[in-house]
Design an enzyme around this catalytic site. Structure first.
Site, PDB file in Angstrom:
ATOM      1  N   GLY A 108       0.806  -1.215   0.000  1.00 14.73           N
ATOM      2  CA  GLY A 108       0.000   0.000   0.000  1.00 14.73           C
ATOM      3  C   GLY A 108       0.841   1.268   0.000  1.00 14.73           C
ATOM      4  O   GLY A 108       0.389   2.313  -0.469  1.00 14.73           O
ATOM      5  N   GLU A 131       2.635  -8.218  -1.532  1.00 10.28           N
ATOM      6  CA  GLU A 131       1.389  -8.839  -1.074  1.00 10.28           C
ATOM      7  C   GLU A 131       1.364 -10.345  -1.297  1.00 10.28           C
ATOM      8  O   GLU A 131       0.829 -11.108  -0.501  1.00 10.28           O
ATOM      9  CB  GLU A 131       0.178  -8.203  -1.780  1.00 10.28           C
ATOM     10  CG  GLU A 131      -0.134  -6.771  -1.354  1.00 10.28           C
ATOM     11  CD  GLU A 131       0.606  -5.701  -2.128  1.00 10.28           C
ATOM     12  OE1 GLU A 131       1.593  -6.029  -2.827  1.00 10.28           O
ATOM     13  OE2 GLU A 131       0.214  -4.526  -2.026  1.00 10.28           O
TER      14      GLU A 131
HETATM   15  N1  CO8 Z   1       1.713  -3.687   8.836  1.00 12.27           N
HETATM   16  C1  CO8 Z   1       1.788  -3.670  10.181  1.00 12.27           C
HETATM   17  N2  CO8 Z   1       2.930  -3.534  10.868  1.00 12.27           N
HETATM   18  C2  CO8 Z   1       4.067  -3.420  10.163  1.00 12.27           C
HETATM   19  C3  CO8 Z   1       4.077  -3.419   8.757  1.00 12.27           C
HETATM   20  C4  CO8 Z   1       2.830  -3.552   8.075  1.00 12.27           C
HETATM   21  N3  CO8 Z   1       2.735  -3.523   6.720  1.00 12.27           N
HETATM   22  N4  CO8 Z   1       5.352  -3.301   8.332  1.00 12.27           N
HETATM   23  C5  CO8 Z   1       6.100  -3.216   9.440  1.00 12.27           C
HETATM   24  N5  CO8 Z   1       5.329  -3.287  10.543  1.00 12.27           N
HETATM   25  C6  CO8 Z   1       5.757  -3.234  11.946  1.00 12.27           C
HETATM   26  C7  CO8 Z   1       6.469  -4.531  12.357  1.00 12.27           C
HETATM   27  O1  CO8 Z   1       5.531  -5.529  12.669  1.00 12.27           O
HETATM   28  C8  CO8 Z   1       7.258  -4.063  13.537  1.00 12.27           C
HETATM   29  O2  CO8 Z   1       6.398  -3.958  14.650  1.00 12.27           O
HETATM   30  P1  CO8 Z   1       6.859  -4.584  16.086  1.00 12.27           P
HETATM   31  O3  CO8 Z   1       8.033  -3.729  16.493  1.00 12.27           O
HETATM   32  O4  CO8 Z   1       5.644  -4.377  16.945  1.00 12.27           O
HETATM   33  O5  CO8 Z   1       7.233  -5.994  15.841  1.00 12.27           O
HETATM   34  C9  CO8 Z   1       7.658  -2.633  13.161  1.00 12.27           C
HETATM   35  O6  CO8 Z   1       6.736  -2.230  12.136  1.00 12.27           O
HETATM   36  C10 CO8 Z   1       9.048  -2.542  12.590  1.00 12.27           C
HETATM   37  O7  CO8 Z   1       9.159  -3.468  11.511  1.00 12.27           O
HETATM   38  P2  CO8 Z   1      10.320  -4.557  11.398  1.00 12.27           P
HETATM   39  O8  CO8 Z   1      10.813  -4.950  12.754  1.00 12.27           O
HETATM   40  O9  CO8 Z   1       9.823  -5.667  10.529  1.00 12.27           O
HETATM   41  O10 CO8 Z   1      11.443  -3.706  10.658  1.00 12.27           O
HETATM   42  P3  CO8 Z   1      12.606  -4.235   9.722  1.00 12.27           P
HETATM   43  O11 CO8 Z   1      13.476  -3.070   9.475  1.00 12.27           O
HETATM   44  O12 CO8 Z   1      13.205  -5.493  10.289  1.00 12.27           O
HETATM   45  O13 CO8 Z   1      11.874  -4.674   8.346  1.00 12.27           O
HETATM   46  C11 CO8 Z   1      10.341  -4.398   6.464  1.00 12.27           C
HETATM   47  C12 CO8 Z   1      11.270  -3.714   7.517  1.00 12.27           C
HETATM   48  C13 CO8 Z   1      11.191  -5.218   5.502  1.00 12.27           C
HETATM   49  C14 CO8 Z   1       9.621  -3.278   5.723  1.00 12.27           C
HETATM   50  C15 CO8 Z   1       9.335  -5.321   7.172  1.00 12.27           C
HETATM   51  O14 CO8 Z   1       8.723  -4.606   8.234  1.00 12.27           O
HETATM   52  C16 CO8 Z   1       8.243  -5.836   6.270  1.00 12.27           C
HETATM   53  O15 CO8 Z   1       8.456  -6.743   5.481  1.00 12.27           O
HETATM   54  N6  CO8 Z   1       6.999  -5.275   6.409  1.00 12.27           N
HETATM   55  C17 CO8 Z   1       5.844  -5.725   5.667  1.00 12.27           C
HETATM   56  C18 CO8 Z   1       5.889  -5.266   4.244  1.00 12.27           C
HETATM   57  C19 CO8 Z   1       4.683  -5.764   3.498  1.00 12.27           C
HETATM   58  O16 CO8 Z   1       4.510  -6.943   3.285  1.00 12.27           O
HETATM   59  N7  CO8 Z   1       3.842  -4.849   3.068  1.00 12.27           N
HETATM   60  C20 CO8 Z   1       2.659  -5.158   2.275  1.00 12.27           C
HETATM   61  C21 CO8 Z   1       1.476  -5.197   3.149  1.00 12.27           C
HETATM   62  S1  CO8 Z   1      -0.006  -5.713   2.286  1.00 12.27           S
HETATM   63  C22 CO8 Z   1      -0.548  -4.329   1.474  1.00 12.27           C
HETATM   64  O17 CO8 Z   1       0.007  -3.308   1.586  1.00 12.27           O
HETATM   65  C23 CO8 Z   1      -1.761  -4.336   0.571  1.00 12.27           C
HETATM   66  C24 CO8 Z   1      -2.618  -5.495   0.842  1.00 12.27           C
HETATM   67  C25 CO8 Z   1      -3.785  -5.484  -0.084  1.00 12.27           C
HETATM   68  C26 CO8 Z   1      -4.754  -6.547   0.394  1.00 12.27           C
HETATM   69  C27 CO8 Z   1      -6.138  -6.251  -0.030  1.00 12.27           C
HETATM   70  C28 CO8 Z   1      -7.130  -6.742   1.086  1.00 12.27           C
HETATM   71  C29 CO8 Z   1      -8.518  -6.288   0.803  1.00 12.27           C
END
Ligand code: CO8
Length: 257
Positions: A108, A131
């Site tokens: 997103g 995704e």
């Molecule tokens: N949602 C919620 N929380 C998140 C997200 C997210 N997308 N990304 C990061 N966070 C949170 C982590 O859970 C973490 O929280 P906590 O400290 O409580 O554990 C905090 O942010 C810091 O993140 P990381 O510890 O993971 O940080 P890193 O530096 O190790 O990693 C990354 C950074 C690589 C960006 C990693 O956080 C990651 O892979 N995030 C997810 C990325 C992702 O997959 N995004 C796509 C999401 S889906 C979407 O956007 C559209 C979906 C459409 C679906 C349609 C449905 C109707």
């Protein structure tokens, strides 16, 4: 009072919306969607604003839709509530939007950046549509805007593998307007927005509308649409001022009307 964003006015006729959920790398939950779209719609109605910057932090523009919020949802819930339809409000904003992306713009986050008109990327920017790695697909325009921006082969690569690309690959592919050194990004984004905001606002809005029409129509209809909009600029005082200033060899003073 907003909780997920900060709104300020860093230069004359420029507003800036800064995503501010650092604990979640600016993940876009429903509250963030509501606050961003409401702020943008309100600024769009303000005649004293000529361009809007949308930005995040040095580490993340936005790491996607909020996975923790989405995880427990059922099909019936997301379908009935038409999840993410609220983002269409941003697509209706007629004031030019400048995305300033540093760090992660994933899912997103990448889709939000693509909803903007000018996309400035810090050299630290990382784009992707991961995704598929979560068992879903892009839901905020990724399969459509990304494909239009970078073509089918590259869009398929990103959407099917979920891999991230850096700023340089994104620029080569045509996803971003320009790459800027990370520490210069905030300043450059405001300067770009200020440059746009100093133009005639009706002309800038018409230009945005004309470019966007290229994605919605045939070439002949698009050319006609452009020509009619071009004709309409001659009804503005800014057209007289802009052309008179050129002839008189002085900078124009647009009144935005
Ligand atoms: N949602 C919620 N929380 C998140 C997200 C997210 N997308 N990304 C990061 N966070 C949170 C982590 O859970 C973490 O929280 P906590 O400290 O409580 O554990 C905090 O942010 C810091 O993140 P990381 O510890 O993971 O940080 P890193 O530096 O190790 O990693 C990354 C950074 C690589 C960006 C990693 O956080 C990651 O892979 N995030 C997810 C990325 C992702 O997959 N995004 C796509 C999401 S889906 C979407 O956007 C559209 C979906 C459409 C679906 C349609 C449905 C109707």
């Amino acid at each position: 009072m907003t909780e997920t964003i900060l709104v300020d006015r860093p230069a004359e006729r420029v507003a800036r919306i800064t995503l501010n959920r650092p604990q979640a790398l600016n993940a876009l939950n429903r509250q963030a969607m509501n606050e961003i779209t409401a702020a943008a719609a309100e600024l769009d109605r303000d005649p004293d604003i000529g361009a809007i910057v949308l930005t995040g932090s040095a580490k993340a523009f936005a790491a996607g839709a909020d996975i923790k919020e989405m995880a427990p949802q059922s099909f019936s819930e997301v379908y009935a509530a038409d999840w993410f339809a609220g983002w269409e409000t941003l697509g209706r904003v007629r004031t030019p939007l400048v995305a300033a992306v540093a760090g992660y713009a994933l899912g997103g986050g990448c889709e939000l950046a693509m909803m903007c008109d000018v996309l400035l990327a810090a050299d630290t920017a990382k784009f992707g549509q991961p995704e598929i790695t979560l068992g879903v697909i892009p839901g905020m325009g990724g399969s459509q805007r990304l494909t239009r921006a970078i073509g089918k082969a590259k869009a398929m690569d990103l959407v099917l593998t979920g891999r991230m690309i850096g700023a340089e690959e994104a620029e080569r592919a045509g996803l971003v307007s320009r790459i800027v050194p990370a520490d210069a990004l905030p300043e450059e984004a405001v300067a770009t927005a200020a440059k746009i905001a100093a133009m005639s606002k009706p002309a800038a809005m018409l230009a945005k509308e004309a470019v966007n029409r290229a994605f919605e129509t045939s070439l002949s209809e698009g050319l006609l649409f452009e020509r009619r909009l071009f004709h309409s600029t001659f009804a503005t005082a800014d057209q007289k001022e802009g052309m008179t200033a050129f002839v008189e060899k002085r900078p124009p003073e647009f009144r935005h009307g």
